[in-house]
Design an enzyme around this catalytic site. Structure first.
Site, PDB file in Angstrom:
ATOM      1  N   LYS A 187      -5.016  10.285  -0.098  1.00 51.62           N
ATOM      2  CA  LYS A 187      -5.390   8.985   0.482  1.00 51.62           C
ATOM      3  C   LYS A 187      -4.124   8.232   0.878  1.00 51.62           C
ATOM      4  O   LYS A 187      -3.455   7.632   0.053  1.00 51.62           O
ATOM      5  CB  LYS A 187      -6.185   8.142  -0.519  1.00 51.62           C
ATOM      6  CG  LYS A 187      -6.774   6.903   0.139  1.00 51.62           C
ATOM      7  CD  LYS A 187      -6.840   5.696  -0.746  1.00 51.62           C
ATOM      8  CE  LYS A 187      -5.596   4.877  -0.806  1.00 51.62           C
ATOM      9  NZ  LYS A 187      -5.126   4.254   0.432  1.00 51.62           N
ATOM     10  N   GLY A 239       3.462   3.728  -5.300  1.00 55.19           N
ATOM     11  CA  GLY A 239       3.140   2.430  -4.716  1.00 55.19           C
ATOM     12  C   GLY A 239       3.664   1.317  -5.597  1.00 55.19           C
ATOM     13  O   GLY A 239       4.593   1.510  -6.384  1.00 55.19           O
ATOM     14  N   ALA A 243      -0.414  -2.235  -8.482  1.00 54.15           N
ATOM     15  CA  ALA A 243      -1.482  -1.241  -8.345  1.00 54.15           C
ATOM     16  C   ALA A 243      -1.334  -0.157  -9.415  1.00 54.15           C
ATOM     17  O   ALA A 243      -2.327   0.303 -10.000  1.00 54.15           O
ATOM     18  CB  ALA A 243      -1.448  -0.625  -6.947  1.00 54.15           C
ATOM     19  N   GLU A 261       4.760   6.450  -9.647  1.00 54.37           N
ATOM     20  CA  GLU A 261       6.086   6.153  -9.068  1.00 54.37           C
ATOM     21  C   GLU A 261       5.985   4.761  -8.477  1.00 54.37           C
ATOM     22  O   GLU A 261       5.314   4.570  -7.454  1.00 54.37           O
ATOM     23  CB  GLU A 261       6.413   7.167  -7.957  1.00 54.37           C
ATOM     24  CG  GLU A 261       6.465   8.608  -8.410  1.00 54.37           C
ATOM     25  CD  GLU A 261       7.794   8.973  -9.037  1.00 54.37           C
ATOM     26  OE1 GLU A 261       8.624   8.082  -9.273  1.00 54.37           O
ATOM     27  OE2 GLU A 261       7.990  10.167  -9.302  1.00 54.37           O
ATOM     28  N   GLU A 393      10.841  -7.465  -6.730  1.00 51.75           N
ATOM     29  CA  GLU A 393      11.124  -6.533  -5.638  1.00 51.75           C
ATOM     30  C   GLU A 393      10.808  -7.211  -4.301  1.00 51.75           C
ATOM     31  O   GLU A 393       9.695  -7.677  -4.094  1.00 51.75           O
ATOM     32  CB  GLU A 393      10.252  -5.284  -5.803  1.00 51.75           C
ATOM     33  CG  GLU A 393      10.518  -4.241  -4.754  1.00 51.75           C
ATOM     34  CD  GLU A 393       9.651  -2.999  -4.945  1.00 51.75           C
ATOM     35  OE1 GLU A 393       8.428  -3.143  -5.114  1.00 51.75           O
ATOM     36  OE2 GLU A 393      10.209  -1.890  -4.926  1.00 51.75           O
TER      37      GLU A 393
HETATM   38  P1  NAD Z   1       0.639  -0.551  -2.699  1.00 54.19           P
HETATM   39  O1  NAD Z   1       0.597  -0.406  -4.180  1.00 54.19           O
HETATM   40  O2  NAD Z   1       0.095  -1.791  -2.112  1.00 54.19           O
HETATM   41  O3  NAD Z   1      -0.167   0.638  -2.015  1.00 54.19           O
HETATM   42  C1  NAD Z   1       0.185   1.988  -2.247  1.00 54.19           C
HETATM   43  C2  NAD Z   1      -1.047   2.857  -2.025  1.00 54.19           C
HETATM   44  O4  NAD Z   1      -1.975   2.598  -3.066  1.00 54.19           O
HETATM   45  C3  NAD Z   1      -1.794   2.572  -0.731  1.00 54.19           C
HETATM   46  O5  NAD Z   1      -2.318   3.797  -0.259  1.00 54.19           O
HETATM   47  C4  NAD Z   1      -2.882   1.626  -1.175  1.00 54.19           C
HETATM   48  O6  NAD Z   1      -4.003   1.651  -0.309  1.00 54.19           O
HETATM   49  C5  NAD Z   1      -3.213   2.201  -2.530  1.00 54.19           C
HETATM   50  N1  NAD Z   1      -3.795   1.286  -3.500  1.00 54.19           N
HETATM   51  C6  NAD Z   1      -3.478  -0.003  -3.728  1.00 54.19           C
HETATM   52  N2  NAD Z   1      -4.194  -0.472  -4.766  1.00 54.19           N
HETATM   53  C7  NAD Z   1      -4.949   0.539  -5.211  1.00 54.19           C
HETATM   54  C8  NAD Z   1      -5.903   0.698  -6.254  1.00 54.19           C
HETATM   55  N3  NAD Z   1      -6.222  -0.327  -7.062  1.00 54.19           N
HETATM   56  N4  NAD Z   1      -6.493   1.896  -6.419  1.00 54.19           N
HETATM   57  C9  NAD Z   1      -6.169   2.931  -5.626  1.00 54.19           C
HETATM   58  N5  NAD Z   1      -5.309   2.857  -4.604  1.00 54.19           N
HETATM   59  C10 NAD Z   1      -4.700   1.670  -4.407  1.00 54.19           C
HETATM   60  O7  NAD Z   1       2.147  -0.314  -2.258  1.00 54.19           O
HETATM   61  P2  NAD Z   1       2.754  -0.342  -0.784  1.00 54.19           P
HETATM   62  O8  NAD Z   1       2.953  -1.769  -0.386  1.00 54.19           O
HETATM   63  O9  NAD Z   1       1.985   0.559   0.113  1.00 54.19           O
HETATM   64  O10 NAD Z   1       4.170   0.361  -1.029  1.00 54.19           O
HETATM   65  C11 NAD Z   1       5.287  -0.321  -1.444  1.00 54.19           C
HETATM   66  C12 NAD Z   1       5.479  -0.141  -2.937  1.00 54.19           C
HETATM   67  O11 NAD Z   1       5.602   1.236  -3.262  1.00 54.19           O
HETATM   68  C13 NAD Z   1       6.761  -0.786  -3.420  1.00 54.19           C
HETATM   69  O12 NAD Z   1       6.521  -1.460  -4.635  1.00 54.19           O
HETATM   70  C14 NAD Z   1       7.676   0.388  -3.647  1.00 54.19           C
HETATM   71  O13 NAD Z   1       8.712   0.170  -4.569  1.00 54.19           O
HETATM   72  C15 NAD Z   1       6.724   1.432  -4.106  1.00 54.19           C
HETATM   73  N6  NAD Z   1       7.302   2.766  -3.929  1.00 54.19           N
HETATM   74  C16 NAD Z   1       7.691   3.468  -5.038  1.00 54.19           C
HETATM   75  C17 NAD Z   1       8.288   4.711  -4.899  1.00 54.19           C
HETATM   76  C18 NAD Z   1       8.731   5.512  -6.091  1.00 54.19           C
HETATM   77  O14 NAD Z   1       8.935   6.701  -5.949  1.00 54.19           O
HETATM   78  N7  NAD Z   1       8.884   4.922  -7.263  1.00 54.19           N
HETATM   79  C19 NAD Z   1       8.477   5.242  -3.629  1.00 54.19           C
HETATM   80  C20 NAD Z   1       8.077   4.505  -2.530  1.00 54.19           C
HETATM   81  C21 NAD Z   1       7.478   3.257  -2.693  1.00 54.19           C
END
Ligand code: NAD
Length: 492
Positions: A187, A239, A243, A261, A393
C-alpha cells in the site's frame, strides 16, 4: 481527493493490481497526482477501500497457502527476482522522472534511489537467500532424537510505504519478502500515487505468479484495514512516528509481527578539530538529501563553540549556493516539497523558528517562484535543544544549529532527543570521531561522512522505530524458525 477525474493523462492508474490482474476499484474515490514543481495534474489514481484491501489480502493468502509460491524452491524464486530486477531496470529512466515529478526529488538522486536501487535490492536479496541455511539438523537436547530446525516464510506481508523514496522503500520490503517466500500486499502513499504500479507492470511482464505481489493505493483508513486484516502475518511500515505508534499498538494487540521505520531528528556533530571542507562535502547526503525530505536528515547541527561562527557562516553560504528549482533539471540541487500540505507544514516550522529565541541566518522564504512548492534552504543559529525546532521532525530544508563546549556535552545534546535514526561526527582524529559515534544512541551514524549503506542493517532507536531492514540481516524479518522433533535416524 476528488470524486471523478476530469483531466485524463497517460499516467492515470484507475485500477488496482490484485491476483496478477488489473482490477476495477470497489469504491469511487480517486486521488489526483500533482507535479510538485509546477502544480500541474500528472495523473489520477483510484484510492482503495477496505474491500479492495480485503481482495488483495485474500489473493496474497491464496498464493501462499494454495498457489505455487508457497512451494517454490529458492532457485525458482531467485530466477523470478533476477528477471523482475531486469524488468524494473528497463523502466528505470521513466520511473526516476515520474518520482521526481511526484515528490520533487532531484533527478540524479531519483535515478539512484528510484531507478537503480529497486533492481539492486532484488539482486542483493536474491544473493542473500542463497546463503541462508533454511534447514539444519541437530541432536535433540536430553533425549535420543534429532531436531530439524527450519526457517519458513512469515507469511502474508502488508507493506506500507511513504512518499519520500517510494520505489526504494517499497523494495526494502518486497525484495526480502519475495526471497523468503512470502507474499505481499503493498500500500503506497497517495502523495506518490503513480510510480509504485511500475512494480506491477514489471511483475506482469515476467509472469510473477498471481497474488504474490498485490498493489492497492489507499489512504490511511484503508491502510489501517491492512494493518488489522486477519489474513496478514506481518506489517512492514515506513512512515511517521505518529502512524507507527498506532500501527505498533495494533500489531501488539493482534500479536502480529511488525517492523517500524519512523521519523528522525538526527544530529551532525562538528568537533573542534574537524575539517570544514569535509563537513561541507558531506552535507548533500547528511542534511540536504532529497530536499531534506529524508528520515535520516541531520537537521540539528551541533558545533564546537570555538568553531561555531565559522561553521554557521559556512552552512549559511552553502545554503545560499544551492540551486533551487525544477528537479528534472540536472543543475537543481534542491527541488520543491512533495505537496502543498507538506510545504505549509515546513513553512509553519520556519514561523516557529522566527518566533523563538533562535537567530534566522539565511532563507526563511519561498524563493522567487510563481508556482510549485518551493522553500529556500533555511538556517537558524543559537537554537536551544529544548526548542520545538530542535525536537520535532521538519522534513524539509530547515536546519537548527547549536553550540557545545566539550565532546561530552555534544554527546549529551545529540542523545537528548526522542529520535535515534541517523547522524554523523566530524573530527580530524578519526578515532575520536568514532569514539563519539559509538556513544550516540542512533541506528546509523557516519564518521566524516554520511551515506546510507544498503548492505548494512538500517533502522532506528527510540521513537525512530523497531527492527532493521537491509543488509543480509534484513531477510530475518521475513523468516520464522520452526523446530521439528524427529527420530534420531535423521541425524546424518
Ligand atoms: P505517514 O505516516 O503520514 O504515511 C506513511 C504511509 O502510512 C502512507 O502510505 C500512509 O497512507 C500510511 N498510513 C498513515 N497512517 C496510517 C495508519 N493509521 N494505518 C495504516 N497506514 C497508515 O508518513 P509520510 O508523511 O508519508 O512520510 C514521512 C514520514 O516517514 C517521516 O516521518 C519520515 O521520517 C518517515 N520515514 C522514515 C523512514 C525510515 O526508514 N525510518 C524512511 C522514510 C520516511
Amino acid at each position: 481527493m476528488t470524486a471523478i477525474a476530469d483531466a485524463r493523462t497517460e499516467l492515470d492508474r484507475t485500477r488496482f493490481f490484485i491476483d496478477g490482474e488489473w482490477v476495477e476499484p470497489r469504491g469511487t474515490e480517486t486521488h489526483r497526482a500533482i507535479e510538485a514543481a509546477t502544480g500541474e495534474v500528472l495523473g489520477e489514481a483510484a484510492l482503495g477501500t477496505d474491500a479492495d484491501i480485503d481482495a488483495a489480502v485474500r489473493a496474497a493468502r491464496r498464493a501462499l497457502d494454495e498457489g505455487p509460491w508457497g512451494r517454490t524452491s529458492v532457485a525458482e524464486r531467485v530466477d523470478f527476482m533476477l528477471r523482475f530486477a531486469d524488468a524494473l531496470e528497463a523502466r528505470a529512466e521513466s520511473t526516476s522522472r515520474l518520482v521526481s515529478q511526484e515528490n520533487g526529488m532531484p533527478i540524479a538522486l531519483s535515478s539512484a534511489f528510484n531507478g537503480g536501487a529497486p533492481a539492486g535490492l532484488l539482486r542483493m536479496f536474491a544473493q542473500v537467500i542463497q546463503n541462508v541455511e533454511l534447514e539444519s539438523v541437530r541432536p535433540s537436547t536430553g533425549v535420543d532424537g534429532a531436531t530439524i530446525v527450519r526457517r519458513e516464510p512469515v507469511g502474508v506481508v502488508g507493506a506500507i510505504t511513504p512518499w519520500n523514496y517510494p520505489q526504494a522503500l517499497a523494495m526494502f520490503k518486497v525484495a526480502p519478502a519475495l526471497a523468503a517466500g512470502c507474499t505481499v500486499v503493498l500500500k503506497p502513499s497517495p502523495e506518490t500515487a503513480l510510480d509504485t504500479y511500475v512494480f506491477a507492470d514489471a511483475a506482469q511482464e515476467i509472469g510473477l505468479p498471481p497474488g504474490v505481489l498485490n498493489i492497492v493505493l489507499a489512504g490511511r483508513e484503508a491502510g489501517a484495514s491492512l494493518v488489522t486484516h486477519p489474513g496478514v502475518d506481518k506489517i512492514a511500515f515506513t512512515g511517521s512516528t505518529a502512524a507507527g505508534r498506532w500501527i505498533g499498538a495494533e500489531c501488539g494487540r493482534l500479536i502480529r509481527r511488525c517492523t517500524l521505520e519512523l521519523g528522525g531528528k538526527s544530529a551532525s556533530v562538528f568537533l573542534e578539530d574537524a575539517d570544514l571542507d569535509t563537513f561541507l562535502r558531506a552535507l548533500p547526503t547528511s542534511s540536504f538529501m532529497n530536499n531534506a525530505q529524508t528520515c535520516t536528515t541531520a537537521s540539528r547541527m551541533l558545533v564546537a563553540r570555538s568553531r561555531y561562527d565559522e561553521v554557521v557562516e559556512a552552512v549559511a553560504q552553502y545554503s545560499r549556493d544551492q540551486v533551487v528549482g525544477n528537479p528534472l533539471d540536472p543543475a537543481t540541487t534542491v527541488g520543491p516539497m512533495a505537496s502543498h500540505t507538506h510545504l505549509e507544514r515546513v513553512l509553519g516550522y520556519i514561523d516557529v523558528g522566527r518566533n523563538s529565541s533562535a537567530r534566522l541566518v539565511t532563507g526563511g522564504g519561498r524563493g522567487d517562484f510563481d508556482r510549485g512548492w518551493f522553500v529556500e534552504p533555511t538556517v537558524f543559529a543559537d537554537v536551544d535543544n529544548n526548542d520545538q525546532l530542535a525536537r520535532e521532525e521538519v522534513f524539509g530544508p530547515v536546519f537548527a544549529m547549536t553550540p557545545f563546549d566539550s565532546d561530552d556535552e555534544a554527546v549529551r545534546i545529540a542523545n537528548d532527543s526522542n529520535y535515534g535514526l541517523g547522524g554523523s561526527v566530524y573530527s580530524a582524529d578519526e578515532e575520536r570521531g568514532l569514539g563519539v559515534a559509538r556513544r550516540i544512541r542512533t541506528g546509523t551514524i557516519g564518521v566524516n561522512r554520511y551515506d546510507i549503506d544498503l548492505g548494512a542493517p538500517f533502522g532506528g532507536m527510540k521513537d525512530s522505530g523497531i527492527g532493521r531492514e537491509l543488509g543480509p540481516e534484513g531477510i530475518n524479518n521475513y523468516l520464522e524458525y520452526k523446530s521439528i522433533y524427529a527420530p534420531a535416524s535423521y541425524l546424518r
